[in-house]
Design an enzyme around this catalytic site. Structure first.
Site, PDB file in Angstrom:
ATOM      1  N   SER A 127       0.825  -1.203   0.000  1.00 21.62           N
ATOM      2  CA  SER A 127       0.000   0.000   0.000  1.00 21.62           C
ATOM      3  C   SER A 127       0.857   1.250   0.000  1.00 21.62           C
ATOM      4  O   SER A 127       1.951   1.280   0.579  1.00 21.62           O
ATOM      5  CB  SER A 127      -0.866  -0.017   1.263  1.00 21.62           C
ATOM      6  OG  SER A 127      -1.442   1.238   1.469  1.00 21.62           O
ATOM      7  N   TYR A 152      -2.012  -1.198  11.070  1.00 23.43           N
ATOM      8  CA  TYR A 152      -2.282  -1.687   9.707  1.00 23.43           C
ATOM      9  C   TYR A 152      -1.106  -1.365   8.786  1.00 23.43           C
ATOM     10  O   TYR A 152      -0.565  -2.237   8.102  1.00 23.43           O
ATOM     11  CB  TYR A 152      -3.571  -1.052   9.160  1.00 23.43           C
ATOM     12  CG  TYR A 152      -3.661  -1.129   7.655  1.00 23.43           C
ATOM     13  CD1 TYR A 152      -3.987  -2.326   7.037  1.00 23.43           C
ATOM     14  CD2 TYR A 152      -3.361  -0.019   6.858  1.00 23.43           C
ATOM     15  CE1 TYR A 152      -4.023  -2.412   5.646  1.00 23.43           C
ATOM     16  CE2 TYR A 152      -3.397  -0.094   5.479  1.00 23.43           C
ATOM     17  CZ  TYR A 152      -3.723  -1.294   4.884  1.00 23.43           C
ATOM     18  OH  TYR A 152      -3.736  -1.382   3.506  1.00 23.43           O
ATOM     19  N   LYS A 156       1.921  -3.756   6.694  1.00 27.20           N
ATOM     20  CA  LYS A 156       2.323  -3.702   5.276  1.00 27.20           C
ATOM     21  C   LYS A 156       3.840  -3.521   5.181  1.00 27.20           C
ATOM     22  O   LYS A 156       4.506  -4.189   4.381  1.00 27.20           O
ATOM     23  CB  LYS A 156       1.599  -2.553   4.553  1.00 27.20           C
ATOM     24  CG  LYS A 156       0.098  -2.779   4.383  1.00 27.20           C
ATOM     25  CD  LYS A 156      -0.209  -3.997   3.523  1.00 27.20           C
ATOM     26  CE  LYS A 156      -1.681  -4.320   3.442  1.00 27.20           C
ATOM     27  NZ  LYS A 156      -1.981  -5.632   2.859  1.00 27.20           N
TER      28      LYS A 156
END
Ligand code: UDP
Length: 343
Positions: A127, A152, A156
């Site tokens: 991302s 989160y 990643k």
């Protein structure tokens, strides 16, 4: 010649289902695993309606290694695309352990099983969040990553790092991380799209639900940013264009064209669009008026981020093709389809 086979984890989800369609259309055989934690079987029915092919499906949680082992035992794969992950930034702040456990464990299970079963190629779903509040815009793959601002985002970054370290010492394995900007829209058939649970966090589902009368009013988070119209700038990438990027990445891998063991590509349009522009674009594309108001900035939002897509353009031969207007029309058609289906 027999078809190449791709395992798609999280293949019933938003990006996974669109990628499954494009893989099937490109001649791949797709095996989907998903635990329906943020999706349901309707997306796979949509895939079948669009392509005429029902992908093989196994309901399994990637964190359950023994169940995943059976999937690898029963099938051989030329490549894996690993989408299965939790993705709600706010929830990850509230429940970090849940995010670390799910996103990291599932990733480790998948790469370990790939090693055990000699599967050589993995595309990881990363991302643009890894760039954080970038100092240079547009961001290239070489732009330094910023410390993650949510668990989160950290999952990643950590998964990217794990992938790099793992492929570096494994001559058999190749890894590609695709850094998505803001995926939006739906398949032009309106048979698959995004299905947020509860109140949407992301802009476009909030817009379509407001237009459908499910939400009263869209809040535009901040009009006092140092941007031309005061709202944030993002790079909104059409979901079908994004899905196609996975196909070209997989082609590159299975055809043995990777130049390095670990490669990173930005997947965006390269064009910054403001929140106001997006809202106006939606109104124009669909010939309707949206109820919106300006509200306070949302904590954690960066002012602007958009992609330099040169590397994806030149090395993968991929570029975003769909017009924003068409994407916003597809988003609305999908919302209407879902509302009719629920009646
Ligand atoms: N946004 C907004 N109202 C909403 C949701 C989002 O104004 O209800 C803005 C948000 O501040 C950001 C942009 O829309 O500038 C994209 O937000 P989204 O959550 O879709 O993606 P992000 O870029 O945060 O990953």
């Amino acid at each position: 010649m027999s078809k190449k086979r791709v395992l798609v984890t999280g293949g019933a989800g938003y990006i996974g289902s669109h990628t499954t369609v494009e893989l099937i259309n490109a001649g791949y055989e797709v095996i989907v695993v998903d635990n329906f934690s943020n999706s349901d079987a309707s997306s796979l029915e949509g895939v079948k309606k669009i392509t005429g092919v029902a992908p093989t499906f196994v309901e399994v949680d990637c964190c359950d290694k023994e169940a995943m082992r059976r999937v690898f035992e029963d099938n051989s794969f030329d490549a894996v695309i690993h989408f299965a992950a939790y993705k709600a930034v706010g929830e990850s702040v509230a429940q970090p352990a849940k995010y670390y456990r799910n996103n990291l464990l599932s990733f480790i299970n998948v790469v370990e099983l790939m090693k055990e079963y000699h599967c050589k190629n993995i595309v990881f779903s990363s991302s643009a969040t890894v760039y954080g509040d970038a100092e240079e815009l547009p961001v290239t793959e070489r732009t330094p990553r910023k410390p993650a601002t949510s668990p989160y985002g950290n999952t990643k970054q950590m998964s990217e790092d794990m992938l790099r370290d793992i492929v570096t010492v494994d001559d058999e394995l190749r890894g590609i991380a695709l850094r998505y900007f803001n995926p939006i829209g739906a398949h032009p058939s309106a048979l698959i799209g995004e299905l947020p649970r509860g109140v949407p966090n992301n802009l476009v589902p909030y817009i379509t639900q407001t237009a459908a009368g499910i939400r009263e009013c869209l809040s535009i988070f901040g009009d006092d940013y140092p941007t031309p119209d005061g709202s944030c700038l993002r790079d909104y990438i059409d979901i079908v264009d994004l899905a196609r990027a996975h196909v070209v990445a997989i082609n590159r891998m299975v055809e043995g064209r990777c130049e390095e063991r670990y490669e990173i590509f930005n997947v965006g349009t390269g064009t910054p669009v403001s929140v106001f522009e997006l809202v106006k674009g939606f109104e124009k594309a669909n010939n309707l008026k949206l109820n919106y108001k300006v509200a306070a900035r949302r904590p954690g939002d960066v002012t602007a981020v958009w992609a330099d897509t040169t590397r994806a353009n030149e090395v993968l031969g991929w570029r975003a093709e769909r017009k924003l207007e068409d994407t916003l029309r597809a988003a609305w058609q999908w919302e209407c389809y879902v509302r009719n289906r629920e009646k």
